[in-house]
Write a protein that holds these residues in place. Structure first.
Motif, PDB file in Angstrom:
ATOM      1  N   ASN A 243       0.862  -1.178   0.000  1.00  0.00           N
ATOM      2  CA  ASN A 243       0.000   0.000   0.000  1.00  0.00           C
ATOM      3  C   ASN A 243       0.901   1.231   0.000  1.00  0.00           C
ATOM      4  OD1 ASN A 243      -1.628   2.249   0.898  1.00  0.00           O
ATOM      5  ND2 ASN A 243      -3.175   0.768   1.533  1.00  0.00           N
ATOM      6  N   GLU A 244       1.041   1.847  -1.158  1.00  0.00           N
ATOM      7  CA  GLU A 244       2.002   2.944  -1.295  1.00  0.00           C
ATOM      8  C   GLU A 244       1.595   4.188  -0.520  1.00  0.00           C
ATOM      9  OE1 GLU A 244       4.922   2.678  -2.334  1.00  0.00           O
ATOM     10  OE2 GLU A 244       4.640   0.621  -2.999  1.00  0.00           O
ATOM     11  N   TRP A 245       0.300   4.357  -0.263  1.00  0.00           N
ATOM     12  CA  TRP A 245      -0.137   5.490   0.547  1.00  0.00           C
ATOM     13  C   TRP A 245       0.373   5.334   1.983  1.00  0.00           C
ATOM     14  CZ3 TRP A 245      -4.908   5.992   3.868  1.00  0.00           C
ATOM     15  CH2 TRP A 245      -5.027   7.273   4.383  1.00  0.00           C
ATOM     16  N   HIS A 246       0.298   4.129   2.494  1.00  0.00           N
ATOM     17  CA  HIS A 246       0.796   3.872   3.844  1.00  0.00           C
ATOM     18  C   HIS A 246       2.316   4.042   3.914  1.00  0.00           C
ATOM     19  CE1 HIS A 246      -2.974   1.255   4.905  1.00  0.00           C
ATOM     20  NE2 HIS A 246      -3.263   2.506   4.598  1.00  0.00           N
ATOM     21  N   ASN A 247       3.004   3.647   2.857  1.00  0.00           N
ATOM     22  CA  ASN A 247       4.455   3.861   2.807  1.00  0.00           C
ATOM     23  C   ASN A 247       4.780   5.348   2.780  1.00  0.00           C
ATOM     24  OD1 ASN A 247       5.060   1.149   2.848  1.00  0.00           O
ATOM     25  ND2 ASN A 247       5.315   0.981   0.637  1.00  0.00           N
ATOM     26  N   MET A 248       3.975   6.099   2.038  1.00  0.00           N
ATOM     27  CA  MET A 248       4.172   7.546   1.972  1.00  0.00           C
ATOM     28  C   MET A 248       4.004   8.172   3.352  1.00  0.00           C
ATOM     29  SD  MET A 248       2.211  10.538   2.146  1.00  0.00           S
ATOM     30  CE  MET A 248       0.572  10.001   1.687  1.00  0.00           C
ATOM     31  N   MET A 249       3.016   7.698   4.102  1.00  0.00           N
ATOM     32  CA  MET A 249       2.817   8.212   5.457  1.00  0.00           C
ATOM     33  C   MET A 249       4.054   7.973   6.312  1.00  0.00           C
ATOM     34  SD  MET A 249      -1.109   7.432   6.612  1.00  0.00           S
ATOM     35  CE  MET A 249      -0.899   5.675   6.544  1.00  0.00           C
TER      36      MET A 249
END
Length: 356
Positions: A243-249
């Motif tokens: 989940n790239e959004w979670h990685n971004m966070m």
């Protein structure tokens, strides 16, 4: 050998001995007397065994590779990074849990973990699973300091407190549980606001332990949250992928944490605050597991490896893999002992100026 040669040899050997003696004295003076730990399930060595909470790892298959195959409460098949750090510094190979009544203050004098699985920088995070809040962990540290003084005397207690290595391993639950799964904070904070709030909580915690005498402090950043097996499984947009959004966070929070480390080093007298890039360490293992001797970085060893953590690992114990060393993750959230040892090496490299 002539008398002149003898004189030169004696002078050279005298200089060598002085250097060795001075170096040895410096090493002895700078030796880390204890590893003192605050955090969550990545650093809880058994505290949650002694409180009323569902967040426990004191049952199989946890501990299947620990000495004596004992499920100590560590969320791994074996030891945690803080245990390996302790051993590498010439201290006991396992950091004891503060709440374990079986450990005397004399045992805790060489290392102690106040960490609690399910805790977070945000004290509300700990309330979800009835864990020990970070604020309470620091209160336990105050209590520990007073116990040290009574048992060891002021001079020895001050030496232990001022020269120990302090490790903070915490923050993932704030995002994964508090903000994403149970949106307790989403109703109050935007994501950037919550990141700032958490970094503020980290600053308060570090300043608190510094005021109590801590100087060598290590702050571990977040790992690739979106690449945990559980997060891959529940990634509805692209099941099985990170989940790239979670990685971004995680990256955004880590950027703020690095800035905090710089600030604290500028403002806290005598502080040696070091950021540990846990994101990079685990990202490398996940991307190319074969380079580290792993065969699988997508799912965990416990159960199916896709959703199990905590009590679910116990329910699916029969499905667990035979060799956890082949897996980056032991359950769907927590790394295996082998992966944790690599993280420990990262902590040690980040503190390479410490002489043992």
């Amino acid at each position: 050998m002539t008398s002149l040669q003898c004189t030169r040899w004696f002078l050279v050997m005298s200089l060598v001995m002085q250097v060795l003696l001075r170096g040895g004295g410096a090493a002895a003076a700078d030796k880390v007397p204890a590893v003192i730990v605050f955090g969550d399930s990545t650093a809880d060595t058994g505290n949650n065994n002694f409180i009323q909470t569902l967040a426990r790892g004191n049952y199989p298959p946890y501990g299947q590779d620990y000495a004596g195959r004992v499920a100590t409460g560590r969320f791994s098949n074996g030891r945690l990074p803080v245990d390996f750090v302790s051993e590498a510094l010439g201290l006991p190979p396992a950091v004891p849990a503060y709440l374990d009544p079986g450990h005397s203050i004399h045992r805790l004098a060489s290392g102690v973990s106040f960490a609690s699985a399910g805790s977070g920088l945000d004290d509300i995070t700990a309330q979800i699973l009835s864990a020990v809040t970070l604020t309470q962990q620091i209160e336990h540290f105050k209590e520990y300091k007073a116990r040290l003084r009574r048992a060891k005397g002021d001079a020895t207690a001050n030496h232990i407190i001022s020269r120990s290595l302090y490790i903070f391993s915490i923050g993932a639950s704030d995002f994964l549980a508090n903000y994403l799964v149970f949106p307790l904070r989403r109703y109050r904070f935007t994501l950037p606001e919550y990141e700032a709030y958490l970094v503020g909580a980290a600053e308060v915690a570090v300043r608190a332990v510094h005021a109590l005498g801590a100087r060598r402090i290590r702050l571990a950043g977040l790992p690739q949250l979106g690449c945990l097996p559980l997060q891959r499984t529940i990634n509805l947009a692209r099941p099985g992928d990170c989940n790239e959004w979670h990685n971004m966070m995680a990256r955004s929070f880590n950027h703020r944490l690095r800035a905090l480390v710089w600030k604290l080093n500028q403002e806290l007298p005598g502080a040696q605050v070091v950021y540990v890039d846990q994101y990079r360490l685990l990202a490398a293992m996940i991307a190319k597991p074969w380079e580290y001797g792993f065969e699988n970085s997508v799912r965990g060893c416990c159960g199916t490896g896709y959703i199990e953590t905590g009590v679910l690992c116990s329910l699916d114990n029969a499905l667990s893999c035979d060799n956890a060393d082949k897996y980056v993750f032991f359950d769907a959230v927590h790394p295996s002992e082998r992966a944790y040892k690599i993280v420990a090496n990262g902590i040690l490299n980040a503190t390479s100026h410490i002489v043992n």
